[in-house]
Scaffold this active site. Structure first.
Site, PDB file in Angstrom:
ATOM      1  N   ASP A  81      -1.999   6.853  -3.086  1.00 28.16           N
ATOM      2  CA  ASP A  81      -1.754   5.586  -2.384  1.00 28.16           C
ATOM      3  C   ASP A  81      -2.375   4.433  -3.157  1.00 28.16           C
ATOM      4  OD1 ASP A  81      -0.977   3.758  -0.471  1.00 28.16           O
ATOM      5  OD2 ASP A  81      -2.238   4.548   1.134  1.00 28.16           O
ATOM      6  N   LYS A  94      -7.984  -1.133   2.681  1.00 30.43           N
ATOM      7  CA  LYS A  94      -6.542  -0.899   2.700  1.00 30.43           C
ATOM      8  C   LYS A  94      -5.961  -1.491   3.990  1.00 30.43           C
ATOM      9  CE  LYS A  94      -4.895   3.039   1.683  1.00 30.43           C
ATOM     10  NZ  LYS A  94      -3.802   2.249   1.085  1.00 30.43           N
ATOM     11  N   GLY A  96      -3.245  -3.859   3.869  1.00 28.22           N
ATOM     12  CA  GLY A  96      -2.493  -5.097   3.662  1.00 28.22           C
ATOM     13  C   GLY A  96      -1.048  -4.952   4.128  1.00 28.22           C
ATOM     14  N   GLU A 103      -2.346   5.957   6.934  1.00 28.56           N
ATOM     15  CA  GLU A 103      -2.928   6.197   5.595  1.00 28.56           C
ATOM     16  C   GLU A 103      -4.253   6.947   5.729  1.00 28.56           C
ATOM     17  OE1 GLU A 103      -1.012   2.355   3.289  1.00 28.56           O
ATOM     18  OE2 GLU A 103      -2.992   2.157   4.148  1.00 28.56           O
TER      19      GLU A 103
HETATM   20  C1  5RP Z   1      -0.679  -0.646   2.958  1.00 28.86           C
HETATM   21  C2  5RP Z   1      -1.768  -0.528   1.974  1.00 28.86           C
HETATM   22  C3  5RP Z   1      -1.418  -0.717   0.548  1.00 28.86           C
HETATM   23  O1  5RP Z   1      -1.805   0.407  -0.164  1.00 28.86           O
HETATM   24  C4  5RP Z   1      -2.142  -1.928   0.030  1.00 28.86           C
HETATM   25  O2  5RP Z   1      -1.821  -3.044   0.853  1.00 28.86           O
HETATM   26  C5  5RP Z   1      -1.791  -2.231  -1.424  1.00 28.86           C
HETATM   27  O3  5RP Z   1      -0.466  -2.640  -1.508  1.00 28.86           O
HETATM   28  P1  5RP Z   1       0.202  -3.003  -2.892  1.00 28.86           P
HETATM   29  O4  5RP Z   1       0.320  -1.745  -3.665  1.00 28.86           O
HETATM   30  O5  5RP Z   1       1.552  -3.582  -2.501  1.00 28.86           O
HETATM   31  O6  5RP Z   1      -0.675  -4.025  -3.584  1.00 28.86           O
HETATM   32  O7  5RP Z   1      -2.909  -0.275   2.280  1.00 28.86           O
HETATM   33  O8  5RP Z   1      -1.142  -0.564   4.264  1.00 28.86           O
END
Ligand code: 5RP
Length: 218
Positions: A81, A94, A96, A103
């Protein structure tokens, strides 16, 4: 090289952790999407994937990768992830993308968590990125008041509902000097489903895409 190239580089490097004949956990976000696209090339090697969100499940299926229910497969050997922030100690923020609860579940059910990101995600101290907190809708105001008491500035993520039917408060201003302690403390507030600190179960490996190639931290 732009951020997208660096994300792809980290995602490609994570393929080496995929073992034949296994079901793997797959995360959410643009970096996880790059991993799903890379995984499609070796899809015959795996039995399927457990997704941490509906959007990742859809992307996996669009590549012909079977999506399985975590309840049907037990513990997983690997979870891959992205992250919003990461420290050298592999503690993360995490969520975002709003998928933090699933997750955290899939990471918790996995023996190895490989986190992939571009190098800008590496920080000395967590907290510049607003901390996502998933909250049961009826508890929104109560939880927001508890977060203010802890020095945070919670803002409701407008127009967003998680895959679990809940809301997200994005919290600015929290000093995250002791990530594991704050993670546990916030999770103890009634109405909080979980928060986006991943310190009680940090990543095991952090693969960073850089203009000089991947950098791996363990
Ligand atoms: C989603 C997350 C993502 O892993 C995190 O936001 C990173 O996103 P990106 O790879 O688009 O920068 O935690 O809930």
């Amino acid at each position: 090289m732009n951020d997208d190239d660096l994300k792809r580089q980290a995602a490609e490097a994570a393929l080496e952790y995929v073992e034949s004949g296994t079901v793997i956990g797959v995360g959410t976000g643009s970096t996880a999407d790059r991993f799903i696209d890379a995984l499609a090339r070796i899809k015959s090697k795996i039995d399927g994937a457990v997704a941490s969100s509906e959007s990742s499940a859809e992307r996996l299926r669009s590549h012909g990768i079977p999506v399985l229910d975590l309840n049907d497969v037990g513990d997983l050997p690997l979870y891959v992830d992205g992250t919003d922030e990461a420290t050298r100690h592999l503690q993360l923020i995490k969520g975002g993308g709003g998928a933090l609860t699933r997750e955290k579940i899939v990471a918790g059910a996995s023996r190895k968590f490989v986190c992939i990101a571009h190098e800008a995600k590496l920080v000395d101290v967590l907290g510049d990125f607003p901390l996502p907190v998933e909250v049961i809708p009826m508890a929104r105001s109560f939880v927001a008041r508890q977060l203010v008491k802890r020095g945070g500035w919670p803002v409701l993520r407008e127009g967003f509902v998680t895959d679990n039917g809940n809301v997200i408060l994005d919290v600015r201003g929290l000093k995250i000097l002791e990530p594991a302690r704050l993670e546990a403390d916030l999770n103890d507030i009634p109405g909080v489903v979980t928060n986006g600190i991943f310190a009680l179960r940090p990543a095991d490996v952090l693969i960073l895409g850089t203009p000089d190639g991947v950098r791996t931290l363990t």
